[in-house]
Enzyme design. Structure first.
Site, PDB file in Angstrom:
ATOM      1  N   SER A 149       1.190  -1.296   0.186  1.00 62.72           N
ATOM      2  CA  SER A 149      -0.158  -0.022  -0.074  1.00 62.72           C
ATOM      3  C   SER A 149       0.535   1.799   0.389  1.00 62.72           C
ATOM      4  O   SER A 149       2.112   1.339  -0.855  1.00 62.72           O
ATOM      5  CB  SER A 149      -0.679   0.384   1.272  1.00 62.72           C
ATOM      6  OG  SER A 149      -1.544   0.937   1.055  1.00 62.72           O
ATOM      7  N   ASP A 317      -8.819  -4.517  -6.594  1.00 66.92           N
ATOM      8  CA  ASP A 317      -8.824  -2.922  -5.177  1.00 66.92           C
ATOM      9  C   ASP A 317      -8.776  -2.268  -6.271  1.00 66.92           C
ATOM     10  O   ASP A 317      -8.624  -1.647  -7.512  1.00 66.92           O
ATOM     11  CB  ASP A 317      -7.261  -3.029  -5.621  1.00 66.92           C
ATOM     12  CG  ASP A 317      -6.732  -2.023  -4.695  1.00 66.92           C
ATOM     13  OD1 ASP A 317      -7.131  -0.895  -4.093  1.00 66.92           O
ATOM     14  OD2 ASP A 317      -5.588  -2.164  -4.255  1.00 66.92           O
ATOM     15  N   HIS A 350      -8.089  -3.700  -2.161  1.00 64.13           N
ATOM     16  CA  HIS A 350      -6.832  -3.377  -1.478  1.00 64.13           C
ATOM     17  C   HIS A 350      -6.617  -4.141  -0.258  1.00 64.13           C
ATOM     18  O   HIS A 350      -5.504  -4.169   0.149  1.00 64.13           O
ATOM     19  CB  HIS A 350      -6.925  -1.503  -0.957  1.00 64.13           C
ATOM     20  CG  HIS A 350      -5.575  -1.059  -0.634  1.00 64.13           C
ATOM     21  ND1 HIS A 350      -4.981  -1.587  -1.539  1.00 64.13           N
ATOM     22  CD2 HIS A 350      -4.998  -0.547   0.337  1.00 64.13           C
ATOM     23  CE1 HIS A 350      -3.749  -0.237  -1.142  1.00 64.13           C
ATOM     24  NE2 HIS A 350      -3.694  -0.296   0.309  1.00 64.13           N
TER      25      HIS A 350
END
Lengths: 387, 387
Positions: A149, A317, A350
């Site tokens: 991330s 995502d 995500h």
């Protein structure tokens, strides 16, 4: 040799007048880290983990802290990142409120918390602080830098600014720059916090802080971390226990999904400093590896001196969409880096790397095995040459 | 005959003690409508348009109001819904603040605005009010009911509750029920408005109303109306003119995408009443055609007595995702309805029907031509039988 092994949980003090990317400086600053696993005699089996916006340095349980970490399933004895084989360092981002110096920390020059007087923060600063930390801990070379991330962004910044530190990289659900959809989401989150009157331009205290603003901002985050499909399955249109029928004009919690968001967001609001959130969120939006290297993103990725890379993205995502991991993989490829790219099919968006350890784990293990054997061969070669 | 044609712009007064789905009643309520086009002598070429949450009844320009409407490209002389061939009625939803009675309207019993004393509103009430209106305007039968977005829900509610009103339906980016991702988004929007101190539990006034809360809620709406891909192309990482370099710790507008959202959201906040927004948003979340008909959604759709249906969805819609239009099409199919289903490829997400008139227009025209010729044949048959 034993004294050269860092404490499992500790801090690295950054040098005074630590220079930040946008021109500010920090004195008396530090970063929190955790470091554990089996360090070999040549100290060349070290992995640096760069986390996302909210986690602390406690990536997994170890001798000195048995509580589960934020990537408990991934790191540890017999886990995909096997601490029998690797020595793992996780550094809490500079600017955070989980041990590293950030807007919530005391400014030694004034004796008061920095709040909005904290200098402008960039992803580059998070990278520089982490790079400084691992070197201060006695490691000139890392076997691999792993970023997830926001940590995927910090990793790329680290590779760009500290090219000698490693030649292997794992980028998971990361990005080389922020795109307008996620820019807009994060910008809105910051506005929601700032619109809470208790934010008071950063001058809140523990009893009166913009908790509701943080709760709402976190809900928006949570909405963007998962996929609609996963929620269809998990929540559907289930009603919450607290649903009170017959009550007129209550816009209160009604569906289980609303209750779930409330519960999760309350937890976050209790543990994350609002000003730190604003600084980190802003830093993510500003990040652009192309600008950092004075070129296009593709050229910037080409110029990273990486030998092996593993890039993983998730089809659902929406915050760091798959195209951004494709971009990283393609950019690295053209530079001669041996790139492995994997699209994970998952409904967990995500957040998938935190949940579906099985899907990510074996890819990571295989990659680490590969670079491990490459390194061993390298060592043998060097020994031969020295003979 | 001319006196039987309604005024182009007007109101229909609902009967006193108009009963709402959740048990409340309204007295002295009305709905705003616009009606224009060519009405044929047998009054059987009437199309009812059911709009989304925010539009008013002014769907397109006409003799009495030359200003462009919210679906200007779709409705008018020579347009896909050709007012030379059709007579179009658009009814502003009950509960709205654009002419129809809603929380911002005066309660005749008290002389004050309803605010939160407005009874609990359901999509079913919007359908009932629109159905009442077209009948009060002198139309027992409609050639077609067209619903977009929330209007797609209202249309299904209308078909369920007023099965004799029409046998043809166009559903565009609609849904038979709200799913958890969109439930969460709308729930968060309402919380953002309610968290603005100026909301004051609905007791705001024109000078002090929760404008910033409405701006933030609308930004979240706008984020969900388009696709990330479209914004990549339109905005990328372009900086806004107002970006002031060198200024420390301003989390202000920076990217063009942020400026765009600010501008669009300000417009909305100026024109839409916060309490009305809360009521309508809540009503959408509650809607479930299955619950309405006491069955599963699939069974409910099967029981709708529709002869011809056109269902259109967009591949990038995250608010009313394609699977929901597939669900409608499949459900209607099993009942023997002749269903045409089209997936539109577009980067414009949920808003595509407002933007890409070309992609939707010919599908709508073809469908209307089809039901028009079916009707004509029908008429001939009836005439023969009467002979």
């Amino acid at each position: 040799v034993i004294e050269l092994i860092p404490k499992a949980t500790g801090f690295v003090r950054l040098p005074n007048k630590f220079r930040l990317h946008h021109g500010g400086t920090l004195s008396g600053a530090r970063v929190a880290y955790e470091a554990f696993g089996c360090l070999n005699a040549s100290r060349d089996n070290v992995i640096l983990l760069m986390p996302g916006l909210s986690p602390d340095a406690h990536v997994a349980s170890h001798d000195q802290d048995a509580s589960p970490g934020w990537w408990e399933g991934m790191v540890g004895l017999g886990k995909p990142i096997d601490t029998m084989l690797w020595y793992v360092i996780c550094v809490n981002p500079l600017g955070s409120c989980n041990g590293s110096t950030g807007p919530a920390s005391l400014n030694p020059a004034t004796g008061n918390a920095y709040r909005l007087s904290f200098p402008k923060l960039a992803i580059e600063d998070i990278a520089d602080a982490a790079a400084y930390a691992v070197q201060a801990l006695g490691f000139k070379q890392l076997s691999c830098v792993v970023g997830c991330s926001m940590g995927g962004m910090s990793s790329l910044a680290l590779l760009a600014r500290h090219p000698d530190l490693t030649s292997n990289h794992i980028n998971i659900s990361g990005a080389a720059l922020a795109l307008p959809f996620s820019i807009a989401l994060r910008s809105l989150q910051r506005e929601i916090v700032q619109n809470d009157p208790l934010w008071s331009f950063g001058q809140y205290d523990q009893d009166n802080f913009p908790k509701q603003g943080m709760v709402l901002a976190r809900k928006l985050g949570l909405i963007s971390y998962r996929s609609a499909r996963e929620w269809d399955k998990r929540f559907g249109r289930m009603l919450s226990d607290s649903y009170r029928t017959g009550e007129e004009n209550s816009f209160d919690l009604h569906f289980t999904v609303e209750e779930y968001l409330e519960c999760q967001a309350q937890k976050f609001a209790q543990r994350f400093d609002p000003n730190c959130f604003l600084y980190l969120s802003y830093a993510i939006n500003q990040f652009d590896l192309g600008v950092l290297m004075g070129s296009t993103v593709q050229e910037a990725l080409q110029r990273l001196q990486i030998e092996n890379a593993l890039v993983i993205g998730v089809n659902t995502d929406i915050l760091f969409p798959l195209q951004q991991q494709v971009e990283i993989a393609e950019g690295l490829c053209t530079s001669g880096t041996l790139v492995e790219f994997h699209e994970i099919e998952s409904d967990n968006g995500h957040d998938a790397f935190l949940i579906e350890i099985n899907k990510f784990g074996h890819l990571i293990t295989n990659f680490l095995n590969k670079i491990s054997s490459v390194n061993s061969v390298d060592t043998v070669h060097r020994l031969e040459l020295e003979d």
